[in-house]
Design a protein around this motif. Structure first.
Motif, PDB file in Angstrom:
ATOM      1  N   MET A  77       0.821  -1.203   0.000  1.00  0.00           N
ATOM      2  CA  MET A  77       0.000   0.000   0.000  1.00  0.00           C
ATOM      3  C   MET A  77       0.865   1.268   0.000  1.00  0.00           C
ATOM      4  O   MET A  77       0.556   2.248  -0.688  1.00  0.00           O
ATOM      5  CB  MET A  77      -0.923   0.008   1.230  1.00  0.00           C
ATOM      6  N   GLU A  78       1.957   1.242   0.761  1.00  0.00           N
ATOM      7  CA  GLU A  78       2.861   2.390   0.777  1.00  0.00           C
ATOM      8  C   GLU A  78       3.519   2.579  -0.584  1.00  0.00           C
ATOM      9  O   GLU A  78       3.731   3.702  -1.038  1.00  0.00           O
ATOM     10  CB  GLU A  78       3.929   2.189   1.857  1.00  0.00           C
ATOM     11  N   GLU A  81       0.943   4.158  -3.009  1.00  0.00           N
ATOM     12  CA  GLU A  81       0.365   5.432  -2.608  1.00  0.00           C
ATOM     13  C   GLU A  81       0.897   6.601  -3.431  1.00  0.00           C
ATOM     14  O   GLU A  81       2.099   6.807  -3.549  1.00  0.00           O
ATOM     15  CB  GLU A  81       0.664   5.698  -1.131  1.00  0.00           C
ATOM     16  N   GLY A  82      -0.010   7.342  -4.031  1.00  0.00           N
ATOM     17  CA  GLY A  82       0.351   8.564  -4.719  1.00  0.00           C
ATOM     18  C   GLY A  82       1.054   8.378  -6.046  1.00  0.00           C
ATOM     19  O   GLY A  82       1.532   9.345  -6.642  1.00  0.00           O
ATOM     20  N   GLN A  90      -5.728   3.558  -9.606  1.00  0.00           N
ATOM     21  CA  GLN A  90      -4.969   3.060  -8.466  1.00  0.00           C
ATOM     22  C   GLN A  90      -5.766   2.052  -7.652  1.00  0.00           C
ATOM     23  O   GLN A  90      -5.220   1.407  -6.767  1.00  0.00           O
ATOM     24  CB  GLN A  90      -4.563   4.233  -7.564  1.00  0.00           C
ATOM     25  N   ASP A 259      -6.744  -1.331  -1.150  1.00  0.00           N
ATOM     26  CA  ASP A 259      -7.100  -0.939   0.218  1.00  0.00           C
ATOM     27  C   ASP A 259      -6.734  -2.005   1.240  1.00  0.00           C
ATOM     28  O   ASP A 259      -7.457  -2.239   2.216  1.00  0.00           O
ATOM     29  CB  ASP A 259      -8.591  -0.615   0.316  1.00  0.00           C
TER      30      ASP A 259
END
Length: 392
Positions: A77-78, A81-82, A90, A259
């Motif tokens: 997830m990290e 992210e972004g 995403q 998620d």
């Protein structure tokens, strides 16, 4: 100040340096417990089918991502992210888990690193069966196991490896998947493995005729890199129970992550994906321990260390491909100070020794068996085996 371990080589100056470093390290309390993973994730924004993503990862990296535990999910997830412009692109990313369209189903324990052993089962007579097909999750009833549909709601038992009280009876009726999530969020996992189920603390739990979920399940999902990881963290119970033998030839399902949960999609769908780079490499050349050490330091970084069950899983996956019965690791015995140590500065806290291994000796180094349970053995450093290096 950082002081590194050195090899206890035959050259007297090297041995003297090593003993001095070990002594200083102990006095300073600099021994570290490294929990670094031996693989790195790489999120790729390009949308591809699962097969195209697998091909890309194998060409540019090692393979599509394998996930071993909740810490890996957090890292995924990290990593994601972004990195995408739109929330839609995403929302899902392929990982290396694919449903098999043929072959038998396989039993797994929910707790990462716990290997299922068919000789240590406690099935009730006539079990497992499929009278309410599919029945892919398991309850404990008075010490005997029965397989149930995962959608049935039962009370359950959680295991906690961080508290004095390790087993917790949760008197709430939940599906197997919800029970697993509750245990992982509040404890460690659903109770898993014969060691836990035979534990004296577990066996003195109040006897009951109730059906209690334990962490045993079966499925047909396999990892792209052939990893034995049993980790699953499905978003929907249908994923856990969608494993009946009927119609499997028509199901081309592959796993995505979103998620923090896994879900499935048609493998021909297009999504971004996650690759991984393996930080360990098997060298299929026979060398003594010190020759292997020199080779790793010259061409890579160091002989491999195994400081937790996750690193054990990674290294043993490579060890399976060796052409010798054992592979050298960066594990060495110091005769002067009387203990084993890793060359990468970690103390030997996590252990996987063979129970009948030899006594400690001044010329001993640690090797992992390439078959069986991949246990560690104490071997003369003059023997020649394949070996495993850490990449730079």
């Amino acid at each position: 100040m950082i002081v590194s371990f050195h090899t206890e080589a035959s050259v007297s100056s090297n041995r003297a340096n090593m003993q001095s470093s070990l002594f200083v390290l102990i006095l300073m309390g600099e021994c570290s417990f490294c929990l670094d993973r031996l693989y790195e994730y790489h999120f790729v924004e390009k949308k591809k089918t699962w097969n195209e993503a697998q091909k890309y990862c194998r060409e540019k990296h090692t393979d599509l991502a394998t996930v071993y535990d909740m810490e890996d999910v957090k890292r995924l997830m990290e990593n994601m992210e972004g990195l995408c412009d739109s929330a839609e692109s995403q929302s899902k990313a392929w990982i290396g888990l694919r449903k098999q369209t043929s072959g038998p189903m396989t039993w797994h324990w929910s707790l990462p690193g716990e290997k299922f052993n068919d000789s240590e089962t406690q099935w009730k007579e006539g079990q497992p069966d499929n009278t309410q097909d599919p029945e892919n999750c398991v309850v404990n009833r008075n010490g005997e196991w029965l397989n149930f549909p995962c959608t049935v709601e039962c009370e359950f038992i959680c295991y906690d490896d961080t508290e004095p009280t390790r087993f917790h009876l949760i008197e709430q009726n939940k599906t197997w998947l919800v029970a697993q999530s509750i245990c992982r969020e509040n404890y460690t996992d659903l109770v898993s493995g014969s060691k836990q189920l035979y534990d004296s603390e577990f066996t003195i739990l109040p006897k009951t005729d109730k059906d209690l979920w334990i962490g045993l399940f079966r499925d047909t999902w396999k990892w792209s890199d052939k990893s034995s990881s049993s980790f699953r963290h499905w978003d929907q119970i249908s994923e856990q129970d969608d494993n009946s033998d009927e119609g499997r030839d028509e199901d081309q399902k592959c796993a995505t992550v979103s998620d923090g949960k896994l879900s499935s999609d048609d493998c021909d769908g297009e999504h971004p994906f996650v690759c991984y780079d393996d930080e360990v490499i098997l060298i299929r050349v026979n060398k003594t321990w010190e020759e292997a050490l020199d080779y790793c330091r010259e061409h890579h970084r160091e002989l491999a260390s195994v400081t937790d069950c996750h690193q054990q899983a990674q290294v043993q996956q490579r060890a399976k491909r060796a052409n010798t019965p054992y592979v050298w690791m960066g594990l060495r015995y110091t005769c002067t100070l009387g203990f084993w140590f890793w060359l990468t500065d970690e103390v030997v806290d996590y252990k996987n020794w063979n129970s009948t291994t030899e006594v400690d000796g001044c010329d001993m180094s640690g090797a992992m068996e390439t078959g069986g349970g991949h246990k560690w053995f104490k071997k003369s450093a003059r023997k020649e085996f394949n070996f495993i290096c850490l990449r730079r």
